[in-house]
Design a protein around this motif. Structure first.
Motif, mmCIF file in Angstrom:
data_model
loop_
_atom_site.group_PDB
_atom_site.id
_atom_site.type_symbol
_atom_site.label_atom_id
_atom_site.label_comp_id
_atom_site.label_asym_id
_atom_site.label_seq_id
_atom_site.Cartn_x
_atom_site.Cartn_y
_atom_site.Cartn_z
ATOM 1 N N UNK A 28 0.803 -1.304 -0.296
ATOM 2 C CA UNK A 28 -0.110 -0.143 -0.318
ATOM 3 C C UNK A 28 0.682 1.596 0.040
ATOM 4 N N UNK A 29 0.568 2.012 -0.792
ATOM 5 C CA UNK A 29 1.761 3.571 -0.708
ATOM 6 C C UNK A 29 0.132 4.732 -0.779
ATOM 7 N N UNK A 56 -0.339 6.204 -3.961
ATOM 8 C CA UNK A 56 -1.135 6.221 -4.929
ATOM 9 C C UNK A 56 -2.307 4.942 -4.634
ATOM 10 N N UNK A 57 -1.947 4.420 -3.796
ATOM 11 C CA UNK A 57 -3.739 3.211 -3.484
ATOM 12 C C UNK A 57 -4.670 4.445 -2.933
#
Lengths: 309, 261
Positions: free
Chosen positions: A31-32, A34-35
């Motif tokens: 997860x980062x 971008x998510x």
């Protein structure tokens, strides 16, 4: 216990130091930011970044992924830009974008290196806590090398504890004989919470050609197939320690999340779920919210209250 | 660059191309305005999982599928049936719902006044359909496409099949050097199987021709988070694992470290 509060109150939970608005966290490396383009981040109680190491790491030789009948095998090998670059480039972005607490996941190759990294991170603003990764199955000298012996875990955590007042969460491996013993060692050393489980060892082979599906052979197995294992280890750990647990391993929806909370988790993390359902986090929050409102129970009421008769 | 977004869209049309290839068309003007040739979407069949009995309802990963066409928002995905995910996609019909994450990746650099060769193999065909529409008129374009058999061949300038069922018998790059010389090619785009891309890169290096490869990789997230789809990119002495989904899928051929792939 019956509550008349709204879901916002009932969903609150806490780790040792950190207060969480929801019991939903994310598994490091899945997860980062971008998510977060997909939905409002406020469904999360905490944000855990991808594990960083002191020096940059190139990562393992590809192919690094294989989707099994039930879950995913990965062999990433902690590819990351290293601590200095993390502080220079990633951390300012997290400070700008995140409205939820940031937990920095990191790993070292010696106890001294873990301590030095923690000292450097302590000097940085915008960090609410740490996940000490002593359980990555995909690297040789970091990660799991520290997580399989209770005395080493105790020594490491005891050295880290005096350096920080922030959340000190130790991420445990399932690839051990007795996870409760390791968990107890971390608690005795001064951990304020535990995160479990990291990936199981996993492997897949092309039956026709005999070729390993990931280049390194054995990788980390995550996703739906590991849920019963993760649940059992969460339960065993919760029986052994009194510090809060962030549980993970094959949690795909709110029903899975509830199982882990019944088993003793104070919070849960979504990992592989993000790859099969980009909206997993808000959907888990909605589902949990409806459940606890319907039952009039809070997360704290449910935690560890699973029944056998 | 536009950040990948998550959408659910109905399939407006399904087109059957051959035994193993089909096209799914969706309609979204916003998405159409965002995407460019060489980019892809992570897509998945939504309906299949909702309708499936519990025993087979384990959710699968999204599949990276390049954009085949974009007619002002009428977006086509030309798909080859290869595994569980693409088989699920192949069961979809008009009115069913697709989950999409994208547009993802960097896309092809676009040039003018060049003598261009497109060389594709098998499922490497689709992104070139979208690409050549933007190249033609401003460039001289010659397109070679190869496949195992007749069912893998689609409109282009020069066809090759391994079984000789249509076009020339052999592989798409078998006569590549001759084509480069005869047509005075000064720019190559390639997309397809590893062997084709590697061979085309070897030859373009010898003739010192600018060459862009669109690479394929197993992916989990498709948005740069998981680092599962990396390939070695850079110089021989100084390379890193870059993400096909984010820094790619299009890389300069001379930067791809074929020797360690």
């Amino acid at each position: 216990m019956k509550h008349k509060q709204n879901a916002t109150e009932l969903l609150k939970t806490s780790l040792g130091v950190l207060k969480m608005k929801t019991p939903i966290s994310v598994a490091s490396g899945t997860f980062d930011l971008e998510t977060l383009e997909f939905y409002d981040q406020n469904c999360l109680g905490a944000f855990v970044c991808k594990t960083i190491t002191r020096e940059p790491k190139k990562g393992n030789t590809p192919p690094r992924l294989y989707e099994t009948e039930a879950g995913l095998i990965n062999s990433i090998g902690l590819q990351n830009p290293g601590l200095d670059m993390f502080i220079k480039e990633n951390l300012p972005r997290y400070r700008d974008v995140l409205a939820v607490p940031l937990i920095v996941s990191f790993s070292g190759s010696s106890i001294d290196e873990f301590c030095r990294m923690l000292e450097i991170l302590e000097a940085q603003d915008g960090i609410s806590g740490y996940e000490i990764n002593i359980s990555c199955p995909n690297v040789e000298n970091e990660g799991i090398a520290f997580g399989t012996q209770a005395d080493v875990v105790h020594k490491l955590v005891s050295r880290l504890k005096p350096i920080t007042k922030r959340e000190l969460c130790i991420k445990l491996s399932p690839n051990v004989t007795d996870i409760a013993q390791i968990a107890k060692a971390a608690e005795d050393g001064g951990a304020t919470s535990l995160a479990l489980i990291n990936s199981l060892y996993g492997m897949a082979i092309d039956y026709e050609t005999g070729m390993s599906r990931v280049k390194m052979g054995v990788g980390g197995y995550t996703g739906i197939g590991i849920k019963p294992v993760a649940l059992a280890l969460t339960y065993k750990t919760a029986q052994a320690v009194s510090i809060p647990i962030v549980a993970m391993g094959g949690i795909y929806d709110w029903k899975d999340a509830l199982e882990f909370i019944w088993a003793g988790a104070s919070a849960i993390a979504l990992g592989t779920a993000h790859f099969v359902n980009p909206l997993a986090a808000p959907e888990v929050m909605m589902g949990l919210g409806e459940y606890i409102l319907g039952k009039g129970l809070s997360i704290k009421d449910i935690r560890g209250a699973c029944r056998f008769s | 660059m536009t950040k990948p977004q998550y959408r659910q869209r109905s399939i407006v049309q399904r087109e059957e191309l051959s035994d193993s290839y089909f096209i799914l068309w969706i309609w979204d003007e916003d998405m159409g305005a965002m995407c460019k040739p060489g980019q892809f979407y992570e897509i998945r069949a939504l309906a299949v999982f909702e309708d499936a009995p519990t025993s087979v309802s384990i959710p699968r990963l999204f599949k990276p599928i390049s954009i085949y066409d974009n007619q002002g928002g009428r977006i086509g995905f030309m798909i080859k049936r290869v595994g569980l995910g693409t088989n699920a996609l192949s069961k979809l019909k008009a009115g069913d719902t697709l989950e999409l994450i994208g547009p993802a990746g960097n896309g092809f650099p676009i040039f003018r006044d060049r003598k261009i060769l497109l060389i594709s193999g098998g499922a490497g065909y689709p992104p070139f359909w979208y690409l050549q529409k933007q190249l033609i008129g401003h460039n001289k374009v010659y397109w070679i496409h190869g496949g195992a058999s007749q069912g893998d061949i689609f409109p282009c300038d020069e066809m090759w099949t391994e079984d000789g069922s249509i076009g020339r018998k052999g592989r798409a790059c078998d006569d590549l050097e001759k084509t480069l010389k005869e047509r005075e090619i000064d720019l190559i785009y390639s997309c397809g199987p590893f062997g084709l891309l590697k061979e085309a890169s070897r030859i373009s290096e010898i003739y010192d021709i600018e060459h862009y490869c669109s690479l394929e990789a197993y992916m989990a997230c498709g948005i740069g988070v998981c680092h599962g789809c990396t390939v070695p990119i850079g110089s021989k002495e100084n390379w890193d694992y870059l993400r096909v989904c984010k820094e790619g899928p299009v890389f300069s051929a001379k930067e791809i470290r074929w020797e360690i792939m």
